[in-house]
Enzyme design. Structure first.
Site, mmCIF file in Angstrom:
data_model
loop_
_atom_site.group_PDB
_atom_site.id
_atom_site.type_symbol
_atom_site.label_atom_id
_atom_site.label_comp_id
_atom_site.label_asym_id
_atom_site.label_seq_id
_atom_site.Cartn_x
_atom_site.Cartn_y
_atom_site.Cartn_z
ATOM 1 N N ALA A 109 0.865 -1.348 -0.116
ATOM 2 C CA ALA A 109 -0.092 0.034 0.232
ATOM 3 C C ALA A 109 1.285 1.273 0.109
ATOM 4 C CB ALA A 109 -1.298 0.075 1.352
ATOM 5 N N PRO A 164 2.131 8.024 -0.583
ATOM 6 C CA PRO A 164 3.431 8.475 -1.461
ATOM 7 C C PRO A 164 4.712 8.171 -2.058
ATOM 8 C CG PRO A 164 2.561 9.666 -0.142
ATOM 9 C CD PRO A 164 1.684 8.850 0.147
ATOM 10 N N ASP A 198 -4.983 -3.752 -6.967
ATOM 11 C CA ASP A 198 -5.279 -3.917 -5.972
ATOM 12 C C ASP A 198 -4.380 -5.344 -5.107
ATOM 13 O OD1 ASP A 198 -7.084 -4.797 -3.518
ATOM 14 O OD2 ASP A 198 -8.970 -4.284 -4.435
ATOM 15 N N ASP A 206 1.777 -1.233 5.801
ATOM 16 C CA ASP A 206 1.219 0.278 6.120
ATOM 17 C C ASP A 206 -0.324 0.426 5.294
ATOM 18 O OD1 ASP A 206 2.192 2.306 7.388
ATOM 19 O OD2 ASP A 206 2.101 3.444 5.775
ATOM 20 N N CYS A 220 -1.407 3.823 11.376
ATOM 21 C CA CYS A 220 -0.649 5.445 11.994
ATOM 22 C C CYS A 220 -2.358 4.978 12.425
ATOM 23 C CB CYS A 220 -0.779 6.578 11.208
ATOM 24 S SG CYS A 220 -1.895 6.680 9.832
HETATM 25 C C1 LIG Z 1 -1.534 4.569 4.844
HETATM 26 S S1 LIG Z 1 -1.104 4.681 2.971
HETATM 27 C C2 LIG Z 1 0.135 4.512 2.197
HETATM 28 C C3 LIG Z 1 1.237 5.708 2.962
HETATM 29 C C4 LIG Z 1 2.923 4.679 2.114
HETATM 30 N N1 LIG Z 1 2.545 3.485 2.102
HETATM 31 C C5 LIG Z 1 3.517 5.848 2.513
HETATM 32 O O1 LIG Z 1 4.490 5.530 3.210
HETATM 33 O O2 LIG Z 1 3.663 6.992 1.729
HETATM 34 C C6 LIG Z 1 -2.565 3.611 1.918
HETATM 35 C C7 LIG Z 1 -1.970 3.159 0.894
HETATM 36 O O3 LIG Z 1 -3.049 2.277 0.362
HETATM 37 C C8 LIG Z 1 -3.736 2.376 -0.654
HETATM 38 N N2 LIG Z 1 -4.668 1.965 -0.201
HETATM 39 C C9 LIG Z 1 -5.781 1.657 -0.009
HETATM 40 N N3 LIG Z 1 -6.612 0.035 -0.063
HETATM 41 C C10 LIG Z 1 -5.625 -0.681 -1.371
HETATM 42 C C11 LIG Z 1 -5.574 -1.295 -1.701
HETATM 43 N N4 LIG Z 1 -7.217 -2.637 -2.000
HETATM 44 N N5 LIG Z 1 -5.119 -2.305 -2.446
HETATM 45 C C12 LIG Z 1 -3.464 -1.165 -2.904
HETATM 46 N N6 LIG Z 1 -3.998 -0.403 -2.015
HETATM 47 C C13 LIG Z 1 -4.411 0.260 -1.579
HETATM 48 C C14 LIG Z 1 -4.263 3.879 -0.326
HETATM 49 O O4 LIG Z 1 -5.237 4.674 -1.336
HETATM 50 C C15 LIG Z 1 -2.695 4.236 0.757
HETATM 51 O O5 LIG Z 1 -2.527 5.337 -0.500
#
Ligand SMILES: C[S@@+](CC[C@H](N)C(=O)[O-])C[C@H]1O[C@@H](n2cnc3c(N)ncnc32)[C@H](O)[C@@H]1O
Length: 297
Positions: free
Chosen positions: A109, A112, A160, A177, A229
């Site tokens: 995940a 950014p 996904d 994350d 978080c």
């Molecule tokens: C907590 S943020 C990640 C922050 C990132 N790890 C960083 O440190 O910069 C969670 C991310 O998961 C993405 N996300 C949500 N559902 C997801 C899925 N089913 N598959 C992949 N990414 C997903 C969201 O769009 C978001 O960008």
């Protein structure tokens, strides 16, 4: 104002906690990008511009920005990718993963890209990082971070992560994350105070599906770091407890942070759970954060 839902939970989990302890501003922090510059050189350059930096003792390349004459995101050094503005607990999640050069590592995940680019840095730009992100807009930010930070061992894929098995890969290590309530980020996002059961109803099934899908694509002996978080045990200890109950898995030790909650809401959990770690704004001067290091046996 805290939602009634959080008020009830926090009063049981953290007696004496006040709203001010959650919302108080935290010092900004940066991570030196040793792919591009040495720590000494960056510190000297930023001090020359009037910044005052202080080493964070529990992360490898992190500094608190104690004084900033102007925005730390507006220096030539920032634009050149010499550093990333990042919360220290987020840095620590990558260090807990202990990625090694030449390994195949999943960041499930990723946007950014704060953690993706640190994982690549810890791997010295060797091996391979597969960075997955489902959101089309956010993947642009991920690609921009990878480019700015000089990362060369990473492939960004928009998909996904619940379908990660379709890639047909077996990973040595993985970071999840997870998308979460963000209840540990009230110092910068007041909406973190308003979360309630409706948010958990959406997020818990997603987190559970993600953790299970990622666990499947780890090689035996492989390591999964699960982080959020969030301050809520539902998204943290209780989810990790499910993995320990349903899988042949164990928790590995993590050096820094406070032990995870052994008995959230009076519910006794697996003894190993204390190996997972929590970071608190009022104790670690980071966002509220959770990190568990799970090994597939
Ligand atoms: C907590 S943020 C990640 C922050 C990132 N790890 C960083 O440190 O910069 C969670 C991310 O998961 C993405 N996300 C949500 N559902 C997801 C899925 N089913 N598959 C992949 N990414 C997903 C969201 O769009 C978001 O960008």
């Amino acid at each position: 104002m805290l939602s009634q839902f959080l008020e009830q939970r926090y009063s049981r989990l953290f007696p004496g906690l006040t709203e001010d302890m959650l919302t108080r501003a935290l010092p900004q922090a940066l991570r030196v990008n040793t792919l591009r510059i040495t720590e000494d050189e960056l510190v000297a350059r930023l001090e020359e511009r009037g910044f005052v930096l202080e080493e964070i003792p529990w992360v490898k390349h992190g500094y608190f920005i104690r004084e900033a004459p102007f925005s730390p995101g507006a220096t030539p050094e920032y634009l050149l990718g010499y550093y990333y503005l990042q919360d220290p607990a987020s840095m620590y999640a990558c260090e807990a993963l202990e990625p090694r050069a030449n390994e195949l590592v999943l960041d499930a995940a990723a946007a950014p890209g704060g953690k993706t680019t640190y994982i690549a840095q810890l791997m010295r730009n060797q091996g391979c990082v597969v960075a997955i992100e489902v959101n089309r807009q956010r993947i642009k930010a991920l690609r921009a971070s990878v480019t700015r930070m000089g990362v060369e061992n990473t492939i960004a894929i928009r998909m996904d992560a619940r379908e990660v098995a379709k890639l047909g890969l077996r990973f040595d290590r993985a970071l999840l994350d997870a998308p979460c309530t963000g209840t540990g980020t009230a110092h910068k996002a007041r909406e973190a105070l308003t979360k309630d059961e409706k948010d958990l109803e959406v997020l818990l099934p997603l987190q559970r599906a993600l953790i299970n899908a990622i666990y499947e694509v780890l090689r035996p002996g492989g390591v999964l770091v699960y982080s959020t978080c969030s301050l809520l045990p539902e998204e943290n200890e209780l989810l990790v407890q499910e993995v320990l109950e349903n899988r042949d898995a164990r928790l590995l030790k993590i050096r820094h942070g406070s032990p995870a909650l052994r008995k959230p809401y009076g519910m006794p959990l697996d003894k190993q759970i204390k190996k997972a770690r929590r970071f608190y704004p009022w104790e670690h001067h980071s966002q509220g954060f959770f990190v568990a290091k799970i090994q597939k046996l």
